[in-house]
Design an enzyme around this catalytic site. Structure first.
Site, short mmCIF file in Angstrom:
data_model
loop_
_atom_site.label_atom_id
_atom_site.label_comp_id
_atom_site.label_asym_id
_atom_site.label_seq_id
_atom_site.Cartn_x
_atom_site.Cartn_y
_atom_site.Cartn_z
CB CYS A 169 -14.12 9.55 2.33
SG CYS A 169 -13.31 8.11 3.03
NE ARG A 201 -13.11 -0.57 4.56
CZ ARG A 201 -12.73 0.68 4.29
NH1 ARG A 201 -13.50 1.48 3.57
NH2 ARG A 201 -11.58 1.14 4.73
CG HIS A 255 -17.84 5.93 2.82
ND1 HIS A 255 -17.46 4.76 2.19
CD2 HIS A 255 -16.68 6.56 3.18
CE1 HIS A 255 -16.13 4.70 2.17
NE2 HIS A 255 -15.64 5.77 2.74
N1 LIG Z 1 -10.51 6.04 -1.52
C1 LIG Z 1 -11.18 6.99 -0.88
O1 LIG Z 1 -12.42 6.95 -0.80
C2 LIG Z 1 -10.43 8.13 -0.25
C3 LIG Z 1 -11.18 9.20 0.26
C4 LIG Z 1 -10.53 10.28 0.87
C5 LIG Z 1 -9.14 10.26 0.95
N2 LIG Z 1 -8.45 9.21 0.45
C6 LIG Z 1 -6.98 9.24 0.56
O2 LIG Z 1 -6.45 9.45 -0.74
C7 LIG Z 1 -5.18 8.82 -0.86
C8 LIG Z 1 -5.22 7.89 -2.09
O3 LIG Z 1 -6.24 6.92 -1.89
P1 LIG Z 1 -6.74 5.95 -3.07
O4 LIG Z 1 -7.95 5.33 -2.53
O5 LIG Z 1 -6.77 6.64 -4.38
O6 LIG Z 1 -5.54 4.85 -3.07
P2 LIG Z 1 -5.02 3.93 -4.27
O7 LIG Z 1 -6.12 3.52 -5.16
O8 LIG Z 1 -4.22 2.87 -3.60
O9 LIG Z 1 -4.04 4.91 -5.10
C9 LIG Z 1 -2.81 5.36 -4.56
C10 LIG Z 1 -2.10 6.25 -5.58
O10 LIG Z 1 -0.88 6.71 -4.97
C11 LIG Z 1 0.21 6.32 -5.80
N3 LIG Z 1 1.38 5.95 -5.01
C12 LIG Z 1 1.49 4.93 -4.10
N4 LIG Z 1 2.77 4.89 -3.61
C13 LIG Z 1 3.45 5.87 -4.25
C14 LIG Z 1 4.80 6.31 -4.19
N5 LIG Z 1 5.71 5.72 -3.39
N6 LIG Z 1 5.16 7.36 -4.98
C15 LIG Z 1 4.27 7.95 -5.80
N7 LIG Z 1 2.97 7.58 -5.91
C16 LIG Z 1 2.57 6.54 -5.13
C17 LIG Z 1 -0.28 5.11 -6.58
O11 LIG Z 1 0.51 4.97 -7.74
P3 LIG Z 1 0.76 3.51 -8.43
O12 LIG Z 1 -0.46 3.24 -9.26
O13 LIG Z 1 1.99 3.74 -9.24
O14 LIG Z 1 0.94 2.52 -7.33
C18 LIG Z 1 -1.72 5.54 -6.87
O15 LIG Z 1 -1.74 6.44 -7.95
C19 LIG Z 1 -4.95 8.09 0.46
O16 LIG Z 1 -4.17 8.91 1.31
C20 LIG Z 1 -6.36 7.95 1.04
O17 LIG Z 1 -6.36 7.86 2.45
C21 LIG Z 1 -9.05 8.16 -0.15
#
Ligand SMILES: NC(=O)c1ccc[n+]([C@@H]2O[C@H](COP(=O)([O-])OP(=O)(O)OC[C@H]3O[C@@H](n4cnc5c(N)ncnc54)[C@H](OP(=O)(O)O)[C@@H]3O)[C@@H](O)[C@H]2O)c1
Length: 334
Positions: free
Chosen positions: A128, A234, A241
């Protein structure tokens, strides 16, 4: 049109916005399915007026699925994606795991859409903090060739997922109530504080988040001579951001020229009038898909330097919007 599309990590911070965008942008597919971990399998969600049951991420879930837009932790993406690709699915991945793989294109559609054609089943969407900086750099690089960037980030807690957002809200309430609070995710209190570490120690005192800004930038511009010096911080902001960016170009770019270049770039909005106190801030960029730029000024300490301030919704252009745009490019080629 894809016959079947899966949203993987559909219950997370990014996955929730991916669902909203697919619906709002009327992304066409024969069928949709929504996958997450066993923790949320069986829960229900509404999409385009229909109720869906969240399914557990399992290899068989990809049988017949032609496209997946995925936002899971890195190790989950590492484990499930190769098998999904073997089953004939193209995966647009938000995680950090595949981004630097030489066989995987890393794409911002406004910057390097041509890279999509080289995919072998996986297309990665950048980090991001990188996405908004690289989109801002693009018109300057085209006009004057960027040689060096010094960037400091002010990253919202939603960048750390739903747990990051919970930590800020609960930690702030506890602090105001004078109560002790055990943070779920962050190593230090984020309420009323800033933390100059995002990610783990990685290279010569730089963190993993900072090295993503270096390496992903070089990969997307296909130029590893571009020098990037990042500091990722952070801050107690819920979403969006902000970045203070100093760019040095080979050919000098004036403030007026930069303003014109930014304004002419799809996906960038200029918001820049210091006299009227107009500049981008998280509160006026939240839930917007663009990258916002203000405080454009010449670097008074170097001849070819240009300084500016850049804000973008990390869950949108920094993640979900970029991934859905890639999916739209793929859909248009079918
Ligand atoms: N947040 C940002 O601004 C951002 C920006 C760019 C990239 N990213 C990347 O995007 C990804 C997700 O980030 P997020 O912020 O959305 O995180 P998050 O809110 O923690 O969501 C994680 C998601 O992954 C699922 N998950 C976790 N463990 C799993 C497993 N073992 N099997 C299947 N599904 C699983 C979770 O499902 P449950 O609900 O069932 O736990 C949830 O749907 C990360 O790699 C992060 O680095 C994030």
């Amino acid at each position: 049109m894809f016959k079947s599309v899966a949203v993987v990590g559909a219950t997370g911070a990014v996955g929730t916005i991916i669902r909203q965008l697919l619906e709002a942008r009327a992304f066409q597919a024969g069928a949709f399915k929504f996958l997450a971990s066993s923790r949320s399998a069986g829960t229900q969600l509404t999409f385009a007026g229909q109720t869906y049951t969240v399914e557990e991420l399992r290899p068989e879930a990809f049988d017949g699925v032609e496209l997946a837009i995925s936002s899971t932790p890195d190790e989950v993406a590492r484990d499930f994606i190769p098998d999904a690709v073997r089953r004939g699915c193209i995966v647009v991945d938000e995680s950090g795991y595949w981004r630097m793989d030489p066989k995987v294109p890393l794409v911002i559609p406004e910057v390097n859409p041509h890279a999509i054609d080289r995919h072998q089943g996986i297309i990665a969407s950048p980090n991001c903090s990188t996405t908004q900086m690289v989109l801002a750099m693009k018109p300057l690089h085209d006009a004057g060739r960027v040689r060096r960037v010094v960037v400091s980030t002010y990253q919202a807690t939603s960048g750390a997922g739903l747990a990051g957002s919970r930590d800020l809200e609960r930690g702030t309430r506890a602090k105001l109530a004078g109560e002790d609070f055990q943070y779920e995710l962050f190593a230090h209190p984020i309420a009323f504080n800033v933390m100059p570490q995002i990610g783990s120690p990685k290279h010569k005192g730089y963190t993993s988040e900072e090295m993503k800004m270096v390496l992903e930038t070089q990969k997307m511009f296909e130029d590893d001579t571009i020098q990037v010096c990042p500091t990722c911080v952070r801050v107690p902001v819920t979403n969006c951001h902000s970045e203070s960016i100093l760019v040095e170009t080979e050919k000098k770019i004036t403030v007026d020229e930069a303003r014109r270049l930014f304004a002419a770039t799809p996906g960038i909005v200029v918001m820049d009038d210091l006299d009227k106190k107009i500049y981008p801030m998280p509160i006026n960029c939240d839930e917007r898909d663009e990258v916002f730029i203000g405080r454009i000024r010449e670097d008074i300490s170097s001849p070819n330097g240009l300084a500016f301030w850049c804000v973008s919704d990390n869950l949108r252009k920094g993640a979900a919007t970029n991934a859905v745009q890639i999916a739209e490019v793929l859909a248009a080629k079918r």
